[in-house]
Scaffold this active site. Structure first.
Site, PDB file in Angstrom:
ATOM      1  N   TRP A 194      40.720  38.499  41.536  1.00  0.00           N
ATOM      2  CA  TRP A 194      40.718  39.811  40.890  1.00  0.00           C
ATOM      3  C   TRP A 194      41.727  39.879  39.733  1.00  0.00           C
ATOM      4  CZ3 TRP A 194      44.544  43.469  40.053  1.00  0.00           C
ATOM      5  CH2 TRP A 194      44.094  44.674  39.503  1.00  0.00           C
ATOM      6  N   PHE A 223      50.885  42.877  40.471  1.00  0.00           N
ATOM      7  CA  PHE A 223      50.016  42.000  41.250  1.00  0.00           C
ATOM      8  C   PHE A 223      50.346  40.536  40.973  1.00  0.00           C
ATOM      9  CE2 PHE A 223      45.720  40.227  42.360  1.00  0.00           C
ATOM     10  CZ  PHE A 223      45.734  40.608  43.683  1.00  0.00           C
ATOM     11  N   VAL A 224      50.597  40.207  39.719  1.00  0.00           N
ATOM     12  CA  VAL A 224      50.996  38.844  39.356  1.00  0.00           C
ATOM     13  C   VAL A 224      52.292  38.467  40.064  1.00  0.00           C
ATOM     14  CG1 VAL A 224      51.926  37.475  37.452  1.00  0.00           C
ATOM     15  CG2 VAL A 224      49.760  38.681  37.165  1.00  0.00           C
ATOM     16  N   ALA A 225      53.233  39.408  40.094  1.00  0.00           N
ATOM     17  CA  ALA A 225      54.513  39.137  40.754  1.00  0.00           C
ATOM     18  C   ALA A 225      54.316  38.870  42.244  1.00  0.00           C
ATOM     19  CB  ALA A 225      55.463  40.313  40.543  1.00  0.00           C
ATOM     20  N   LEU A 226      53.441  39.642  42.879  1.00  0.00           N
ATOM     21  CA  LEU A 226      53.180  39.451  44.305  1.00  0.00           C
ATOM     22  C   LEU A 226      52.541  38.088  44.577  1.00  0.00           C
ATOM     23  CD1 LEU A 226      51.784  42.964  45.328  1.00  0.00           C
ATOM     24  CD2 LEU A 226      53.918  41.922  46.116  1.00  0.00           C
ATOM     25  N   GLN A 227      51.663  37.668  43.684  1.00  0.00           N
ATOM     26  CA  GLN A 227      50.976  36.392  43.886  1.00  0.00           C
ATOM     27  C   GLN A 227      51.917  35.201  43.757  1.00  0.00           C
ATOM     28  OE1 GLN A 227      46.692  36.217  42.329  1.00  0.00           O
ATOM     29  NE2 GLN A 227      47.580  37.832  41.097  1.00  0.00           N
ATOM     30  N   HIS A 235      50.387  32.489  46.621  1.00  0.00           N
ATOM     31  CA  HIS A 235      48.974  32.856  46.635  1.00  0.00           C
ATOM     32  C   HIS A 235      48.135  32.025  45.666  1.00  0.00           C
ATOM     33  CE1 HIS A 235      45.735  35.575  47.701  1.00  0.00           C
ATOM     34  NE2 HIS A 235      45.476  35.830  46.425  1.00  0.00           N
ATOM     35  N   SER A 277      40.809  33.764  46.459  1.00  0.00           N
ATOM     36  CA  SER A 277      41.065  35.178  46.710  1.00  0.00           C
ATOM     37  C   SER A 277      39.751  35.969  46.693  1.00  0.00           C
ATOM     38  CB  SER A 277      42.090  35.693  45.699  1.00  0.00           C
ATOM     39  OG  SER A 277      42.685  36.890  46.119  1.00  0.00           O
ATOM     40  N   LEU A 278      39.571  36.914  45.758  1.00  0.00           N
ATOM     41  CA  LEU A 278      38.290  37.610  45.669  1.00  0.00           C
ATOM     42  C   LEU A 278      37.158  36.622  45.398  1.00  0.00           C
ATOM     43  CD1 LEU A 278      36.500  40.119  45.539  1.00  0.00           C
ATOM     44  CD2 LEU A 278      37.230  40.443  43.150  1.00  0.00           C
ATOM     45  N   ASP A 324      52.319  32.456  51.171  1.00  0.00           N
ATOM     46  CA  ASP A 324      51.447  33.479  50.577  1.00  0.00           C
ATOM     47  C   ASP A 324      51.818  34.861  51.117  1.00  0.00           C
ATOM     48  OD1 ASP A 324      49.300  35.105  49.754  1.00  0.00           O
ATOM     49  OD2 ASP A 324      47.883  33.442  49.868  1.00  0.00           O
TER      50      ASP A 324
END
Length: 247
Positions: free
Chosen positions: A11, A132-136, A224, A70-71, A196
């Site tokens: 995503w 979201f990039v930071a979380l991945q 991730h 992922s997605l 992850d």
């Protein structure tokens, strides 16, 4: 001959995210990397997982090896069951059959977390994508490099792409393919980062047990997006799986 390899990204990104992995794959292999519907340069394609997979069919030769992240892994699993002529084997990276928690499914994000994420996306999509990039990249030994690579491959959150990006988040929130997993009869290799923070390793372990021909490799010190931080190792695993003889 080794079947074509088709890479399905996650995503909010685009097919450009696969560049580190593609640079390590054998150049003699046929490797295709389409953008997901409404991402990158691809046209939108409705608002269901089925409509997205239908749009991808034209980009997938019969008998391909699908590599879904992922997605993209959700889409690859759906294709394996509903268009089996297209899918000879699956490689699922950072995969889960269900991205949000339920009473009988703790190995996922809390439902409130993803709902908050969706609300923030409506208010400030650019900031939400950066988050979201930071979380991945969290937990990855190459965190800064991963975040930079993912940031370069983002689909812009502009008026052209916003509807599809919002749909993609909804699909992540609503899709549950646990019942589908046991119907996937193709050989499957799961690759998952040990650190992850989006998809717990336990989700991939469940898939490895549920899939009739599934097995799993855990990559240490990765988050991730292991194919970004450890592209050489991922390329080796994918190529060996692609060339493996199954009886």
């Amino acid at each position: 001959m080794t079947p074509p390899i088709v890479l399905l990204h996650g995503w909010g990104l685009s097919s450009a995210v696969w560049a580190p992995l593609q640079a390590q794959l054998d150049p003699q292999l046929t490797v295709l990397a389409p953008d997901l519907p409404g991402h990158g340069n691809a046209a939108p394609a409705g608002d269901t997982l089925a409509s997205w997979t239908e749009a991808l069919l034209a980009h997938i030769p019969d008998g391909s090896i699908l590599v879904g992240w992922s997605l993209g892994a959700q889409l690859a699993m759906h294709l394996a069951v509903h268009a089996p002529q297209k899918v000879a084997r699956l490689v699922l990276i950072a995969a889960s059959p269900r991205f949000v928690q339920a009473d009988n499914w703790p190995a996922a994000l809390p439902e409130t977390t993803l709902e908050e994420f969706r609300n923030h996306f409506e208010l400030d999509p650019d900031a939400t994508q950066r988050r979201f990039v930071a979380l991945q990249s969290l937990g990855d030994a190459a965190r800064k490099n991963v975040a930079a690579r993912l940031g370069e491959a983002l689909t812009p959150a502009d008026t052209l792409h916003l509807p599809a990006l919002a749909t993609g988040l909804r699909l992540l929130a609503e899709t549950d393919q646990r019942a589908l997993a046991r119907s996937i009869t193709q050989p499957v290799r799961l690759l998952h980062g040990s650190e992850d923070k989006l998809m717990p390793v336990a989700a991939a372990e469940w898939l490895a047990d549920a899939l009739p021909l599934g097995r799993m490799s855990v990559l240490k010190h990765t988050g991730h997006a292991p194919f970004v931080s450890r592209p050489t190792e991922c390329a080796t695993l994918i190529e060996s799986f692609a060339r493996e003889v199954f009886r």
